[in-house]
Design a protein around this motif. Sequence first.
Motif, PDB file in Angstrom:
ATOM      1  N   GLU A 152      -7.597   6.080  -5.991  1.00 49.15           N
ATOM      2  CA  GLU A 152      -8.776   6.939  -6.298  1.00 49.15           C
ATOM      3  C   GLU A 152      -9.357   6.478  -7.574  1.00 49.15           C
ATOM      4  N   GLU A 153      -8.638   6.251  -8.573  1.00 52.57           N
ATOM      5  CA  GLU A 153      -9.201   5.879 -10.014  1.00 52.57           C
ATOM      6  C   GLU A 153     -10.035   4.497  -9.813  1.00 52.57           C
ATOM      7  N   THR A 183       0.780  -1.188  -0.219  1.00 52.00           N
ATOM      8  CA  THR A 183       0.129   0.088   0.146  1.00 52.00           C
ATOM      9  C   THR A 183       0.914   1.162   0.093  1.00 52.00           C
ATOM     10  N   SER A 184       0.337   2.150  -0.286  1.00 52.95           N
ATOM     11  CA  SER A 184       1.062   3.601  -0.173  1.00 52.95           C
ATOM     12  C   SER A 184       1.639   3.898   1.231  1.00 52.95           C
ATOM     13  N   LYS A 185       1.089   3.339   2.176  1.00 57.87           N
ATOM     14  CA  LYS A 185       1.827   3.502   3.428  1.00 57.87           C
ATOM     15  C   LYS A 185       2.856   2.572   3.757  1.00 57.87           C
ATOM     16  N   ASP A 186       2.804   1.385   3.308  1.00 56.21           N
ATOM     17  CA  ASP A 186       3.813   0.472   3.197  1.00 56.21           C
ATOM     18  C   ASP A 186       5.062   0.875   2.568  1.00 56.21           C
ATOM     19  N   LEU A 207      10.475   6.781  -4.105  1.00 50.45           N
ATOM     20  CA  LEU A 207       9.345   6.340  -3.494  1.00 50.45           C
ATOM     21  C   LEU A 207       8.209   7.113  -3.334  1.00 50.45           C
ATOM     22  N   ASP A 208       8.561   8.329  -2.899  1.00 45.79           N
ATOM     23  CA  ASP A 208       7.606   9.450  -2.902  1.00 45.79           C
ATOM     24  C   ASP A 208       6.684   9.445  -4.192  1.00 45.79           C
ATOM     25  N   LYS A 209       7.382   9.344  -5.264  1.00 48.89           N
ATOM     26  CA  LYS A 209       6.411   9.487  -6.627  1.00 48.89           C
ATOM     27  C   LYS A 209       5.610   8.256  -6.814  1.00 48.89           C
ATOM     28  N   TYR A 224       0.126   5.317  -6.451  1.00 49.60           N
ATOM     29  CA  TYR A 224      -0.541   4.498  -5.710  1.00 49.60           C
ATOM     30  C   TYR A 224      -1.885   4.975  -5.034  1.00 49.60           C
ATOM     31  N   GLN A 225      -1.712   6.321  -4.696  1.00 49.08           N
ATOM     32  CA  GLN A 225      -3.029   6.839  -4.315  1.00 49.08           C
ATOM     33  C   GLN A 225      -3.535   7.436  -5.354  1.00 49.08           C
TER      34      GLN A 225
END
Length: 108
Positions: A46-47, A9-12, A34-36, A41-42
């Motif tokens: 959303e999509e 996940t984006s949190k992981d 990793l930020d990108k 992922y976010q």
Amino acid sequence: MTNKKIQLTSKDILEKEFKVSLRGYNQDEVDSFLDKIIMDYQLFNEEITTLKKEIARLKKLNQKKEQAKASESTRVIPPSQVNYDVLKRLSNLEKAVFGKSTRSNDES
């Protein structure tokens, strides 16, 4: 479609820490990359959520259309046809009660 599940996940990704070695990767460069990935992922999530809502909306709309078609096929006889049938029955009833026609009585 594959049955593979998303493993990260984006949190992981955000919370992942790498071991630092003497000749390791540039930590700032890895963090930036990793930020990108997290942003992607976010956006993907959303999509996916938006598309699932759209699918549900379209399925509901399709069900309504099918119900409308089904009710239309079992529709009652049009009023003009009903009026004709009523008039024909009334005419037959008059003939049975008053004889051949009511006009012959009016003319006398």
